[in-house]
Design a protein around this motif. Structure first.
Motif, PDB file in Angstrom:
ATOM      1  N   MET A 142       0.831  -1.218   0.000  1.00  0.00           N
ATOM      2  CA  MET A 142       0.000   0.000   0.000  1.00  0.00           C
ATOM      3  C   MET A 142       0.856   1.255   0.000  1.00  0.00           C
ATOM      4  O   MET A 142       1.980   1.278   0.507  1.00  0.00           O
ATOM      5  CB  MET A 142      -0.892  -0.070   1.251  1.00  0.00           C
ATOM      6  CG  MET A 142      -1.725   1.140   1.537  1.00  0.00           C
ATOM      7  SD  MET A 142      -0.904   2.257   2.682  1.00  0.00           S
ATOM      8  CE  MET A 142      -1.506   1.653   4.240  1.00  0.00           C
ATOM      9  N   ASP A 200      -3.332   4.516  -2.895  1.00  0.00           N
ATOM     10  CA  ASP A 200      -4.262   3.374  -2.891  1.00  0.00           C
ATOM     11  C   ASP A 200      -5.392   3.524  -1.872  1.00  0.00           C
ATOM     12  O   ASP A 200      -6.334   2.736  -1.884  1.00  0.00           O
ATOM     13  CB  ASP A 200      -3.504   2.078  -2.554  1.00  0.00           C
ATOM     14  CG  ASP A 200      -2.332   1.848  -3.488  1.00  0.00           C
ATOM     15  OD1 ASP A 200      -2.559   1.860  -4.704  1.00  0.00           O
ATOM     16  OD2 ASP A 200      -1.196   1.693  -2.989  1.00  0.00           O
ATOM     17  N   ILE A 245      -3.348  -5.272  -2.885  1.00  0.00           N
ATOM     18  CA  ILE A 245      -3.549  -3.844  -2.614  1.00  0.00           C
ATOM     19  C   ILE A 245      -5.046  -3.594  -2.453  1.00  0.00           C
ATOM     20  O   ILE A 245      -5.552  -3.416  -1.351  1.00  0.00           O
ATOM     21  CB  ILE A 245      -2.991  -2.938  -3.751  1.00  0.00           C
ATOM     22  CG1 ILE A 245      -1.482  -3.114  -3.912  1.00  0.00           C
ATOM     23  CG2 ILE A 245      -3.328  -1.472  -3.444  1.00  0.00           C
ATOM     24  CD1 ILE A 245      -0.861  -2.258  -5.030  1.00  0.00           C
ATOM     25  N   SER A 246      -5.771  -3.592  -3.592  1.00  0.00           N
ATOM     26  CA  SER A 246      -7.147  -3.089  -3.573  1.00  0.00           C
ATOM     27  C   SER A 246      -8.112  -3.944  -2.764  1.00  0.00           C
ATOM     28  O   SER A 246      -9.054  -3.405  -2.174  1.00  0.00           O
ATOM     29  CB  SER A 246      -7.663  -2.906  -4.997  1.00  0.00           C
ATOM     30  OG  SER A 246      -7.494  -4.081  -5.746  1.00  0.00           O
ATOM     31  N   CYS A 290      -7.402  -2.397   0.610  1.00  0.00           N
ATOM     32  CA  CYS A 290      -7.548  -0.924   0.657  1.00  0.00           C
ATOM     33  C   CYS A 290      -8.962  -0.454   0.349  1.00  0.00           C
ATOM     34  O   CYS A 290      -9.431   0.521   0.919  1.00  0.00           O
ATOM     35  CB  CYS A 290      -6.610  -0.264  -0.340  1.00  0.00           C
ATOM     36  SG  CYS A 290      -4.933  -0.123   0.250  1.00  0.00           S
ATOM     37  N   HIS A 291      -9.629  -1.124  -0.579  1.00  0.00           N
ATOM     38  CA  HIS A 291     -10.950  -0.660  -1.009  1.00  0.00           C
ATOM     39  C   HIS A 291     -12.098  -1.375  -0.301  1.00  0.00           C
ATOM     40  O   HIS A 291     -13.260  -1.164  -0.663  1.00  0.00           O
ATOM     41  CB  HIS A 291     -11.096  -0.805  -2.526  1.00  0.00           C
ATOM     42  CG  HIS A 291     -10.086  -0.011  -3.299  1.00  0.00           C
ATOM     43  ND1 HIS A 291      -9.898  -0.140  -4.648  1.00  0.00           N
ATOM     44  CD2 HIS A 291      -9.191   0.934  -2.891  1.00  0.00           C
ATOM     45  CE1 HIS A 291      -8.929   0.684  -5.047  1.00  0.00           C
ATOM     46  NE2 HIS A 291      -8.483   1.331  -3.996  1.00  0.00           N
ATOM     47  N   SER A 346      -4.363  -1.646 -10.066  1.00  0.00           N
ATOM     48  CA  SER A 346      -3.528  -0.941  -9.083  1.00  0.00           C
ATOM     49  C   SER A 346      -2.119  -0.645  -9.572  1.00  0.00           C
ATOM     50  O   SER A 346      -1.369   0.035  -8.883  1.00  0.00           O
ATOM     51  CB  SER A 346      -3.442  -1.755  -7.791  1.00  0.00           C
ATOM     52  OG  SER A 346      -4.722  -2.055  -7.309  1.00  0.00           O
TER      53      SER A 346
END
Ligand code: 3NM
Length: 217
Positions: A14, A18, A190-191, A194-195, A140
């Protein structure tokens, strides 16, 4: 430090770009959920640089240290050395792995690879672990290559790549177990973290999928 493989199960990557909220809160919630290693990757449009980047790295590192989570810096050897971080991760377009190894001594060195040839070269250059991707399409990474599928994990394992290997790129709760069953030691995301609307809960579920699949291997 114990075997790097032990840390790769749930590798959270991250940077500020992001995150939809304060990166420190995102990291705290992910740590509560059970991430096993963290990579600070401050890249892409709007990424922090200079002192701002350093300050954020310092705070994130502090959080990781408190919870004994290894802290890896993406593609910034000077930052890793000045923070005394646990390691560095480089891609094929970044500083050459061999040079990075010389600079960082016995800190952890991770190298992104996309095929067997790159994997063999990275290990010859002194990589401690490989980051293989993108397994699935990803939004990403701006310059991501074409997705290689979980078949590439199996292919590397069949061709004597026994080194610690974490898979990356488009991995979700739905696909995490398949990636591990194909032979990866862990997933890097990542996502998916993060999301997530509820980061801690999402992270806990990802961790459970990975550990469950590892026990089946
Ligand atoms: N490296 P997400 S793919 C940082 O293929 C990175 O080497 C990749 O993000 C590679 O989990 C990727 O949101 C992005 O798909 C991973």
């Amino acid at each position: 430090m114990s075997d790097v493989r032990d840390f790769l199960s749930l590798y959270f990557v991250m940077g500020s770009v992001d995150c939809k909220k304060d990166p420190l809160d995102v990291l705290d919630e992910a740590i509560q959920g059970g991430i096993t290693i963290f990579q600070f990757r401050e890249k892409g449009k709007g990424a922090l640089t200079g002192l701002e980047k350093y300050r954020l790295a310092e705070k994130l590192f502090e959080r990781c240290r408190l919870h004994h989570i290894p802290f890896i810096v993406n593609d910034d050897v000077d930052l890793a050395l000045s923070l005394e971080a646990d390691g560095v991760h480089v891609g094929q377009e970044d500083e050459a792995a061999k040079r990075v190894r010389d600079k960082i001594g016995n800190k952890i060195l991770g190298v992104s690879v996309h095929n067997l040839k790159e994997a063999q070269a990275a290990l010859a250059d002194g990589a401690d672990y490989l980051g293989l991707g993108p397994i699935f399409p990803t939004k990403s990474k701006e310059d991501a290559k074409a997705a290689c599928g979980i078949e590439m994990i199996q292919y590397l394992r069949e061709n004597k790549i026994d080194a610690p290997l974490v898979a990356i790129g488009g991995i979700t709760e739905q696909t995490a177990a398949d990636v591990i069953r194909a032979g990866a030691d862990g997933i890097a995301v990542i996502s998916e973290i993060c999301h997530a609307d509820h980061i801690t809960e999402k992270t806990k579920r990802l961790y459970a999928h990975v550990i469950h699949a590892k026990h089946q291997n």
